[in-house]
Design a protein around this motif. Structure first.
Motif, mmCIF file in Angstrom:
data_model
loop_
_atom_site.group_PDB
_atom_site.id
_atom_site.type_symbol
_atom_site.label_atom_id
_atom_site.label_comp_id
_atom_site.label_asym_id
_atom_site.label_seq_id
_atom_site.Cartn_x
_atom_site.Cartn_y
_atom_site.Cartn_z
ATOM 1 N N THR A 95 0.805 -1.215 0.000
ATOM 2 C CA THR A 95 0.000 0.000 0.000
ATOM 3 C C THR A 95 0.839 1.266 0.000
ATOM 4 O O THR A 95 0.395 2.290 -0.503
ATOM 5 C CB THR A 95 -0.949 0.013 1.219
ATOM 6 O OG1 THR A 95 -0.180 -0.055 2.404
ATOM 7 C CG2 THR A 95 -1.923 -1.149 1.146
ATOM 8 N N HIS A 96 2.026 1.213 0.564
ATOM 9 C CA HIS A 96 2.920 2.372 0.591
ATOM 10 C C HIS A 96 4.363 1.893 0.454
ATOM 11 O O HIS A 96 4.711 0.840 0.980
ATOM 12 C CB HIS A 96 2.800 3.148 1.919
ATOM 13 C CG HIS A 96 1.487 3.775 2.113
ATOM 14 N ND1 HIS A 96 0.415 3.088 2.668
ATOM 15 C CD2 HIS A 96 1.028 5.011 1.831
ATOM 16 C CE1 HIS A 96 -0.630 3.901 2.724
ATOM 17 N NE2 HIS A 96 -0.281 5.062 2.219
ATOM 18 N N THR A 97 5.170 2.687 -0.189
ATOM 19 C CA THR A 97 6.599 2.429 -0.268
ATOM 20 C C THR A 97 7.312 3.763 -0.406
ATOM 21 O O THR A 97 6.725 4.738 -0.869
ATOM 22 C CB THR A 97 6.940 1.481 -1.443
ATOM 23 O OG1 THR A 97 8.335 1.209 -1.425
ATOM 24 C CG2 THR A 97 6.556 2.074 -2.770
ATOM 25 N N GLY A 98 8.531 3.808 0.035
ATOM 26 C CA GLY A 98 9.291 5.044 -0.066
ATOM 27 C C GLY A 98 10.643 4.887 0.587
ATOM 28 O O GLY A 98 11.052 3.792 0.971
ATOM 29 N N THR A 99 11.324 5.997 0.748
ATOM 30 C CA THR A 99 12.626 6.032 1.397
ATOM 31 C C THR A 99 12.560 7.038 2.533
ATOM 32 O O THR A 99 12.082 8.165 2.336
ATOM 33 C CB THR A 99 13.716 6.463 0.386
ATOM 34 O OG1 THR A 99 13.700 5.550 -0.711
ATOM 35 C CG2 THR A 99 15.091 6.455 1.035
ATOM 36 N N LEU A 100 13.006 6.630 3.706
ATOM 37 C CA LEU A 100 13.041 7.527 4.859
ATOM 38 C C LEU A 100 14.454 8.082 5.010
ATOM 39 O O LEU A 100 15.424 7.324 4.987
ATOM 40 C CB LEU A 100 12.624 6.780 6.122
ATOM 41 C CG LEU A 100 11.221 6.162 6.074
ATOM 42 C CD1 LEU A 100 10.971 5.317 7.315
ATOM 43 C CD2 LEU A 100 10.173 7.253 5.958
ATOM 44 N N CYS A 101 14.553 9.384 5.147
ATOM 45 C CA CYS A 101 15.865 10.026 5.269
ATOM 46 C C CYS A 101 15.919 10.833 6.543
ATOM 47 O O CYS A 101 14.971 11.358 7.000
ATOM 48 C CB CYS A 101 16.144 10.934 4.086
ATOM 49 S SG CYS A 101 16.154 10.075 2.516
#
Length: 101
Positions: A95-101
């Motif tokens: 449902t969600h994907t991304g990169t945390l910085c």
């Protein structure tokens, strides 16, 4: 960006390298994860003596994020490797994907 899903594949260690080689060849995959897990089962008759004493068998676990529309191609490619060593799998929507910085 097309919707993605996660294929989780549990395979015997004996075919790990063949699965890795197969996955690397698929141009619609950007990568995958691989780890070792301990599999517990009520079917101890399939375990060797060491595994029966320990109570588990070691397997490799692949996590493969892929576009939904490539599901059949991915399963077909892996099926060729798992022909003589059955692998368990399941597919989950992402449902969600991304990169945390």
């Amino acid at each position: 960006m097309s919707p993605k899903q996660m294929l989780v594949l549990i395979a015997q260690n004996e075919i790990k390298d063949d699965i890795v080689d197969t996955l690397i060849e698929l141009d619609f995959l950007s990568g995958f994860s691989l780890g070792t897990i301990c599999g517990f089962s009520r079917e101890h008759s399939h375990f060797n003596i060491k595994e029966q004493v320990e109570g588990y068998r070691e397997f490799c676990k692949f996590e493969i994020m892929h576009p939904n529309e490539q599901q059949e191609a991915l399963l077909a490619a892996i099926t060729l490797v798992c022909k003589h060593n059955p692998c368990r799998y399941w597919i989950m929507p992402i449902t969600h994907t991304g990169t945390l910085c």
